[in-house]
Design a protein around this motif. Structure first.
Motif, PDB file in Angstrom:
ATOM      1  N   LYS A  21      38.373  58.378  75.841  1.00  0.00           N
ATOM      2  CA  LYS A  21      39.304  57.706  76.832  1.00  0.00           C
ATOM      3  C   LYS A  21      38.928  56.422  77.125  1.00  0.00           C
ATOM      4  O   LYS A  21      39.881  55.616  77.659  1.00  0.00           O
ATOM      5  N   SER A  22      37.878  55.774  76.668  1.00  0.00           N
ATOM      6  CA  SER A  22      37.585  54.692  76.843  1.00  0.00           C
ATOM      7  C   SER A  22      38.316  53.581  75.476  1.00  0.00           C
ATOM      8  O   SER A  22      38.042  52.422  75.368  1.00  0.00           O
ATOM      9  N   GLY A  23      38.930  54.406  74.633  1.00  0.00           N
ATOM     10  CA  GLY A  23      39.587  53.615  73.751  1.00  0.00           C
ATOM     11  C   GLY A  23      38.666  53.491  72.414  1.00  0.00           C
ATOM     12  O   GLY A  23      38.959  52.622  71.533  1.00  0.00           O
ATOM     13  N   LYS A  24      37.788  54.358  72.272  1.00  0.00           N
ATOM     14  CA  LYS A  24      36.875  54.141  71.205  1.00  0.00           C
ATOM     15  C   LYS A  24      36.723  55.441  70.316  1.00  0.00           C
ATOM     16  O   LYS A  24      37.099  56.523  70.864  1.00  0.00           O
ATOM     17  N   GLU A  51      38.902  53.700  61.414  1.00  0.00           N
ATOM     18  CA  GLU A  51      39.890  52.783  60.823  1.00  0.00           C
ATOM     19  C   GLU A  51      41.349  53.304  61.269  1.00  0.00           C
ATOM     20  O   GLU A  51      42.230  52.615  61.754  1.00  0.00           O
ATOM     21  N   MET A  52      41.520  54.552  60.969  1.00  0.00           N
ATOM     22  CA  MET A  52      42.957  55.198  61.207  1.00  0.00           C
ATOM     23  C   MET A  52      42.923  55.126  62.579  1.00  0.00           C
ATOM     24  O   MET A  52      44.117  55.042  63.182  1.00  0.00           O
ATOM     25  N   GLU A  53      42.188  55.710  63.394  1.00  0.00           N
ATOM     26  CA  GLU A  53      42.401  55.781  64.798  1.00  0.00           C
ATOM     27  C   GLU A  53      42.629  54.391  65.407  1.00  0.00           C
ATOM     28  O   GLU A  53      43.246  54.188  66.414  1.00  0.00           O
ATOM     29  N   ASP A  54      41.825  53.347  64.795  1.00  0.00           N
ATOM     30  CA  ASP A  54      42.112  51.995  65.219  1.00  0.00           C
ATOM     31  C   ASP A  54      43.566  51.684  65.296  1.00  0.00           C
ATOM     32  O   ASP A  54      43.958  50.936  66.083  1.00  0.00           O
ATOM     33  N   ILE A  55      44.142  51.975  64.126  1.00  0.00           N
ATOM     34  CA  ILE A  55      45.569  51.387  63.907  1.00  0.00           C
ATOM     35  C   ILE A  55      46.415  52.385  64.665  1.00  0.00           C
ATOM     36  O   ILE A  55      47.400  51.615  65.366  1.00  0.00           O
ATOM     37  N   GLU A  56      46.263  53.567  64.943  1.00  0.00           N
ATOM     38  CA  GLU A  56      46.887  54.205  65.860  1.00  0.00           C
ATOM     39  C   GLU A  56      46.964  53.918  67.227  1.00  0.00           C
ATOM     40  O   GLU A  56      48.177  53.647  68.005  1.00  0.00           O
ATOM     41  N   ASP A 110      46.311  50.506  68.079  1.00  0.00           N
ATOM     42  CA  ASP A 110      46.940  49.405  68.097  1.00  0.00           C
ATOM     43  C   ASP A 110      48.566  49.614  68.085  1.00  0.00           C
ATOM     44  O   ASP A 110      49.306  48.542  68.681  1.00  0.00           O
ATOM     45  N   LEU A 111      48.923  50.794  67.378  1.00  0.00           N
ATOM     46  CA  LEU A 111      50.512  50.887  67.387  1.00  0.00           C
ATOM     47  C   LEU A 111      50.831  51.613  68.808  1.00  0.00           C
ATOM     48  O   LEU A 111      52.050  52.302  68.659  1.00  0.00           O
ATOM     49  N   ASP A 112      49.715  52.122  69.751  1.00  0.00           N
ATOM     50  CA  ASP A 112      50.111  52.666  70.626  1.00  0.00           C
ATOM     51  C   ASP A 112      50.733  54.177  70.477  1.00  0.00           C
ATOM     52  O   ASP A 112      51.516  54.797  70.925  1.00  0.00           O
ATOM     53  N   LEU A 113      50.189  54.804  69.149  1.00  0.00           N
ATOM     54  CA  LEU A 113      50.626  56.306  69.109  1.00  0.00           C
ATOM     55  C   LEU A 113      49.936  57.225  69.577  1.00  0.00           C
ATOM     56  O   LEU A 113      48.595  57.112  69.766  1.00  0.00           O
TER      57      LEU A 113
END
Length: 110
Positions: free
Chosen positions: A65-68, A100-105, A107-110
């Motif tokens: 929930k905290s974006g991590k 890394e994949m979750e960071d990209i998601e 960043d793309l608001d997926l």
């Protein structure tokens, strides 16, 4: 409990204790590592069940929930054996890849 910080990631290794005690210690130490992506290395546990992994569900939800990212590392369970809310990887490198994949998601608001 051992913390190995790698940039914006912290890998948590457990001592030789029971899983419930490890989860309790992780919860107590959470404030120190809450701003990092967390990888929990569970390789030293000889036996793990999907019910054991559920012990991490609350902290995983809170952290995500905290974006991590919050990733558990074990080769003793299959991805299909755990809830979708828990990220599971068989190796530390695959845990890094998930982050890394979750960071990209994110960043793309997926």
């Amino acid at each position: 409990m051992i913390f190995d910080k790698e940039g914006n990631r912290t890998i948590v290794y457990q001592e030789d204790i029971s899983l419930p005690a490890f989860v309790e210690n992780l919860s107590k130490a959470y404030e120190k590592i809450k701003n990092d992506h967390i990888v929990v290395n569970l390789f030293s546990f000889d036996k793990l069940t999907s019910n054991d992994i559920l012990e991490f569900l609350e902290i995983s939800r809170l952290h995500k929930k905290s974006g991590k990212s919050f990733v558990l590392v074990t080769d003793k369970l299959d991805y299909d054996d755990v809830p979708e809310e828990i990220s599971l990887a068989p190796t530390i490198q695959e845990a890094r890849d998930i982050i890394e994949m979750e960071d990209i998601e994110r960043d793309l608001d997926l």
